[in-house]
Write a protein that holds these residues in place. Sequence first.
Motif, PDB file in Angstrom:
ATOM      1  N   ALA A 243     -31.199  17.958 -97.139  1.00 33.75           N
ATOM      2  CA  ALA A 243     -31.887  16.490 -97.122  1.00 33.75           C
ATOM      3  C   ALA A 243     -32.052  16.489 -98.586  1.00 33.75           C
ATOM      4  O   ALA A 243     -31.998  15.106 -98.945  1.00 33.75           O
ATOM      5  CB  ALA A 243     -33.138  16.639 -96.104  1.00 33.75           C
ATOM      6  N   GLU A 244     -32.597  17.350 -99.274  1.00 32.62           N
ATOM      7  CA  GLU A 244     -32.909  17.037-100.678  1.00 32.62           C
ATOM      8  C   GLU A 244     -31.771  16.555-101.412  1.00 32.62           C
ATOM      9  O   GLU A 244     -31.765  15.581-102.368  1.00 32.62           O
ATOM     10  CB  GLU A 244     -33.435  18.188-101.193  1.00 32.62           C
TER      11      GLU A 244
ATOM     12  N   ILE B 183     -41.979  20.692 -93.305  1.00 32.02           N
ATOM     13  CA  ILE B 183     -40.469  20.703 -93.578  1.00 32.02           C
ATOM     14  C   ILE B 183     -40.432  19.305 -94.489  1.00 32.02           C
ATOM     15  O   ILE B 183     -40.787  18.215 -94.229  1.00 32.02           O
ATOM     16  CB  ILE B 183     -39.693  20.807 -92.334  1.00 32.02           C
ATOM     17  N   SER B 184     -39.768  19.683 -95.524  1.00 30.66           N
ATOM     18  CA  SER B 184     -39.318  18.632 -96.455  1.00 30.66           C
ATOM     19  C   SER B 184     -37.926  18.008 -96.338  1.00 30.66           C
ATOM     20  O   SER B 184     -36.923  18.644 -96.041  1.00 30.66           O
ATOM     21  CB  SER B 184     -39.212  19.226 -97.985  1.00 30.66           C
ATOM     22  N   LEU B 185     -37.962  16.694 -96.114  1.00 28.71           N
ATOM     23  CA  LEU B 185     -36.611  16.057 -95.586  1.00 28.71           C
ATOM     24  C   LEU B 185     -36.274  15.012 -96.686  1.00 28.71           C
ATOM     25  O   LEU B 185     -35.930  13.663 -96.547  1.00 28.71           O
ATOM     26  CB  LEU B 185     -36.978  15.349 -94.280  1.00 28.71           C
ATOM     27  N   GLY B 186     -36.819  15.496 -98.044  1.00 31.28           N
ATOM     28  CA  GLY B 186     -36.610  14.337 -99.288  1.00 31.28           C
ATOM     29  C   GLY B 186     -37.891  14.274 -99.676  1.00 31.28           C
ATOM     30  O   GLY B 186     -38.941  14.724 -98.971  1.00 31.28           O
ATOM     31  N   ARG B 187     -38.041  13.412-100.667  1.00 31.14           N
ATOM     32  CA  ARG B 187     -39.523  13.171-101.305  1.00 31.14           C
ATOM     33  C   ARG B 187     -40.249  12.173-100.551  1.00 31.14           C
ATOM     34  O   ARG B 187     -41.582  12.486-100.767  1.00 31.14           O
ATOM     35  CB  ARG B 187     -39.197  12.550-102.799  1.00 31.14           C
TER      36      ARG B 187
ATOM     37  N   THR C 213     -33.031  22.999-107.311  1.00 28.97           N
ATOM     38  CA  THR C 213     -31.604  22.881-106.892  1.00 28.97           C
ATOM     39  C   THR C 213     -30.973  21.315-107.005  1.00 28.97           C
ATOM     40  O   THR C 213     -29.972  21.105-107.541  1.00 28.97           O
ATOM     41  CB  THR C 213     -31.055  23.648-105.817  1.00 28.97           C
ATOM     42  N   ALA C 214     -31.475  20.414-106.221  1.00 26.58           N
ATOM     43  CA  ALA C 214     -31.156  19.177-106.222  1.00 26.58           C
ATOM     44  C   ALA C 214     -31.406  18.383-107.213  1.00 26.58           C
ATOM     45  O   ALA C 214     -30.935  17.111-107.488  1.00 26.58           O
ATOM     46  CB  ALA C 214     -31.758  18.522-104.916  1.00 26.58           C
TER      47      ALA C 214
END
Length: 385
Positions: free
Chosen positions: A153-154, A310-314, A50-51
């Motif tokens: 975050a993404e 949990i992903s908080l960006g790459r 999506t991002a």
Amino acid sequence: MGTTAVILGGGYAGVMAANRLAASGRPGLDVVLATPEERFVERIRLHEYTAGTRADATVDFTSILHPAVRRIAGRAVRILPGERTVQLAGGETLTYDYLVYAVGSAAAAAPDGAVRIEQLEGATAARGRLAALPAGARVAVVGGGLTAVEMAAETARSCDVRVSLHSAGPVAPRLRAQTRLSVEKSLRRAGVELHSGTPVPADGDVRTVLGADVVLWCAGFGVPGLARVSGLPVNDDGRLRVDPTLRVRGQDRVYGAGDAAVIDEPFYDYLRMCCAAALPMGADAAGNILRALDGETGVRHDSGFRGLCISLGRSDGAVQFLSADDSPTRFHLHGRTAAVQKEIICRMTLRWIRGEAKRSGAYTWPTGPQVGRATTAGPVPMTRS
């Protein structure tokens, strides 16, 4: 005379069940996977897609399914258990000897002006809207769960926009307080404005209410109404009710797995709707069908949790370590190390599915909590495979 096993749903639970059945090599066993999706959707990757940080969140079914699985493109609209048939939207009727109900979860209704991203169609629409925004535009993400956290975050780290996260309650309430505070700090570092404790009104165009150019609605899940309209037992949320062997009570040929099914005993309340629960349930439903073919008694489902990634960006993330019953422990990781761990788990998910296609029983998982097992009937396996 052959035996036909029909699996409804091409998500994590359905594909795992199909592979375990097909790779068993049982003579005369025809495995049919009925799904409306043209490709397998990695739902755990949809926030990246999506991002715009991932080009595609799908893989070809042929790359993950056992070659003996017969895939039929179609959406089931009614199950007739008395006749052992399934009616598809296109008019086709499938006949089964055993059925696995694994239709997954569905996007709940979103208010005017918002778009959901839990399904590929919605994620694709949201991706287009984000890509068309000018620099500095406002994006609001609604929801307090992990889908909303990862989406916020993404988007904040990959798009030149201002992002706000709106939740009726605390952000990521499943986390231990210290872990949650760290996640909130990471979100703020990414530029996400946090607005928690205030429900978002669903009246009117929610973009006007939140002062946003795009609103991504990540609050709540629903399930397809297939089980209910088919007269099968469901809970208040419409999820198919199954016993601890994942079989529908009173229907010895119908099993349920994944988000659309719920084990109707209080002991299993810890099992939430997620990939980590869907894969073991799919494998166990298939395993108990194989046991039924051998004239054996099915074993009760036994799976548990070990961690929540949990992903908080790459380059940022968090890992909350869990007890088997999904309760958080005091151990957690943050930062780049946690981001790497999250990526490893995402990649391993497809490897586990592909491994099951090569050898039935290859996929194993953590066992569930032991407290209270004496109150439930049926054999209790010490390990699961």
